[in-house]
Write a protein that holds these residues in place. Structure first.
Motif, PDB file in Angstrom:
ATOM      1  N   TYR A 127       0.829  -1.201   0.000  1.00 25.18           N
ATOM      2  CA  TYR A 127       0.000   0.000   0.000  1.00 25.18           C
ATOM      3  C   TYR A 127       0.867   1.255   0.000  1.00 25.18           C
ATOM      4  N   SER A 142      -6.258   8.593  -4.713  1.00 25.03           N
ATOM      5  CA  SER A 142      -5.868   7.184  -4.593  1.00 25.03           C
ATOM      6  C   SER A 142      -4.743   7.013  -3.589  1.00 25.03           C
ATOM      7  N   TYR A 146      -4.857   4.519  -0.326  1.00 22.94           N
ATOM      8  CA  TYR A 146      -3.895   3.465   0.002  1.00 22.94           C
ATOM      9  C   TYR A 146      -3.218   3.715   1.346  1.00 22.94           C
ATOM     10  N   ARG A 149      -5.607   2.653   3.999  1.00 21.07           N
ATOM     11  CA  ARG A 149      -5.638   1.191   4.143  1.00 21.07           C
ATOM     12  C   ARG A 149      -4.427   0.695   4.928  1.00 21.07           C
ATOM     13  N   TYR A 150      -3.274   1.297   4.669  1.00 24.15           N
ATOM     14  CA  TYR A 150      -2.091   0.900   5.424  1.00 24.15           C
ATOM     15  C   TYR A 150      -2.225   1.344   6.878  1.00 24.15           C
TER      16      TYR A 150
END
Length: 179
Positions: A127, A142, A146, A149-150
């Protein structure tokens, strides 16, 4: 349209079947026309999908997440149809339709998205790499996605602070780019 997805195929089959079931007993004089019409519509649906059938089957077999998602979705569909059947027995078809709509519109998507988050195929460290690439391409939205998400999988508090700082910087760059 080059490809047709599984949902379109499923809806096509269900609509043809429901058409035949609804019209079969109501118009006995048209029975000789309904059967060929049903076969023609079924043939058109199957021919539209036949060219991706092999590819879709291989994808389902190769990818366990797709297969599991399909099993979950079909299980929810069967559950909703069973609930509809029970409601129809009691003479409350409208409540059965409401149950189907609720299950397929709210429960199924949330369950499938939760399942897909659990079975992520991207290792958490990737990520960061994806975020860097997106940042270089000025795709800040984006990159933030990411990094978030990390951030969800990181347990180190110092790393979380750095990530939150980086996310704030990227959001500011995105806002500056709009001006």
């Amino acid at each position: 349209m080059e490809r047709i997805d599984l949902w379109s195929f499923f809806i096509g089959i269900v609509s043809i079947a429901s058409f035949m079931l609804a019209m079969w007993d109501r118009f006995p004089a048209l029975k000789k026309y309904l059967l060929p019409l049903g076969y023609i519509l079924l043939g058109v649906t199957l021919s539209r999908v036949s060219f991706v059938g092999r590819e879709a089957t291989l994808t389902i077999i190769k990818d366990s997440q797709v297969a599991a998602s399909l099993i979950i979705f079909l299980s929810l569909l069967l559950l909703s149809l069973f609930c509809f059947h029970l409601m129809a027995k009691k003479g409350n078809e409208m409540m059965g339709y409401v149950i189907i709509v609720i299950i397929l519109s709210s429960i199924a998507p949330s369950l499938l998205s939760t399942f897909s988050k659990i079975n992520e195929k991207i290792p958490p460290k990737d990520y960061l790499s994806l975020a860097v690439v997106c940042e270089k391409n000025n795709d800040y939205d984006s990159a933030v996605k990411y990094l978030n998400r990390y951030l969800d999988v990181v347990s180190d508090t110092e790393m979380k602070k750095q990530l939150e700082s980086k996310i704030a910087q990227l959001k500011q760059r995105q806002l500056d780019g709009l001006r």
